[in-house]
Scaffold this active site. Structure first.
Site, mmCIF file in Angstrom:
data_model
loop_
_atom_site.group_PDB
_atom_site.id
_atom_site.type_symbol
_atom_site.label_atom_id
_atom_site.label_comp_id
_atom_site.label_asym_id
_atom_site.label_seq_id
_atom_site.Cartn_x
_atom_site.Cartn_y
_atom_site.Cartn_z
ATOM 1 N N GLY B 37 0.774 -1.237 -0.050
ATOM 2 C CA GLY B 37 0.101 -0.140 0.039
ATOM 3 C C GLY B 37 0.935 1.442 -0.019
ATOM 4 N N HIS B 38 2.027 1.092 0.217
ATOM 5 C CA HIS B 38 2.974 2.341 0.587
ATOM 6 C C HIS B 38 4.281 2.131 -0.127
ATOM 7 C CE1 HIS B 38 5.441 5.400 2.534
ATOM 8 N NE2 HIS B 38 4.336 5.971 3.130
#
Lengths: 95, 156
Positions: B37-38
């Site tokens: 997600g990052h």
């Protein structure tokens, strides 16, 4: 040389962004100035550095929690300054 | 490093109790759900985890200096700067220095380097609390063993 109170008031004003003219010797750091325990760590740090002492915050907190002292004894600024003067004098005597 | 357990530090490289300094290493994993997600297509260590890594390095330093008598708890983050990105697979070298010992609190300055280049630094404040229970004390002792905490550094 400025008084202990003047130095402490300046530290509080700069550390906590409190107008200097609202800080008096009778101000209670917590009740009147709204300083919380975390902000007081920064103040204690600045006082430790400026006066070359170690404010015994743990001991004071314990005494208050145990009912052996009141917050006024340590956190009303004129009393705080008196404690600082005592610690500075004790340091000078032991040096 | 086990991100899912917040185990940021892999090993203590150098703990100098007298000089109040520490150097630790932390190997960023190549894969983690965090990087999914990052960010998708550009995996990157979140800045808050860099701060956590500096806090944990500072924590081991304090456990050494205060001889495991108190548990340091992160209380304030100041002047935190992320100067460059840290990527999956990077080996972080984290150094910390105790800058002030107060009554019930302490302050450190910490830096993260990757390949010798500064990637992040911060000034940190900790409160020092008694270990709240035997479980936590025991857990920290186990982690100390895992990261190579030098027991001789704090022996009387």
């Amino acid at each position: 040389m400025s008084s202990t109170f003047d130095q402490v008031a300046t530290i509080i004003a700069e550390t906590c962004d409190i107008p200097r003219d609202t800080i008096t010797p009778d101000s209670h750091a917590i009740d009147d100035l709204g300083i919380d325990s975390l902000d007081f760590l920064d103040i204690a740090f600045a006082i430790d550095k400026q006066f070359g002492i170690k404010l015994p915050l743990e001991k004071w907190t314990q005494e208050v929690n145990d009912g052996k002292a009141t917050t006024e004894q340590y956190f009303v600024l004129k009393n705080l300054c008196a404690r600082i003067d005592e610690l500075v004098a004790a340091k000078g005597a032991s040096a | 490093m086990q991100l899912e357990y917040f185990h940021m530090i892999d090993r203590i490289v150098d703990l100098k109790v007298d000089e109040k300094t520490i150097v630790v290493e932390a190997q960023v994993p190549k894969e983690s759900t965090i990087f999914e997600g990052h960010f998708p297509g550009y995996p990157l260590m979140p800045g808050v985890l860099l701060i956590e890594s500096m806090a944990q390095a500072s924590g081991w330093l304090q456990l050494g200096v205060f001889r495991f008598e108190r548990m340091p708890i992160l209380a304030a983050v100041k002047e935190a700067k992320v100067r460059g990105s840290v990527f999956p697979g990077d080996l972080m070298s984290i150094e910390a220095r105790l800058t002030h010992e107060g009554s019930g609190y302490a302050m450190t300055e910490a830096k993260i380097r990757v390949g010798g280049k500064l990637r992040a630094n911060s000034a940190l404040t900790f409160t020092l609390i008694p270990f709240p229970n035997a479980d936590m004390r025991g857990y920290m002792a186990k982690v100390a063993e895992r990261v190579g905490f030098p027991q001789q550094a704090v022996s009387p």
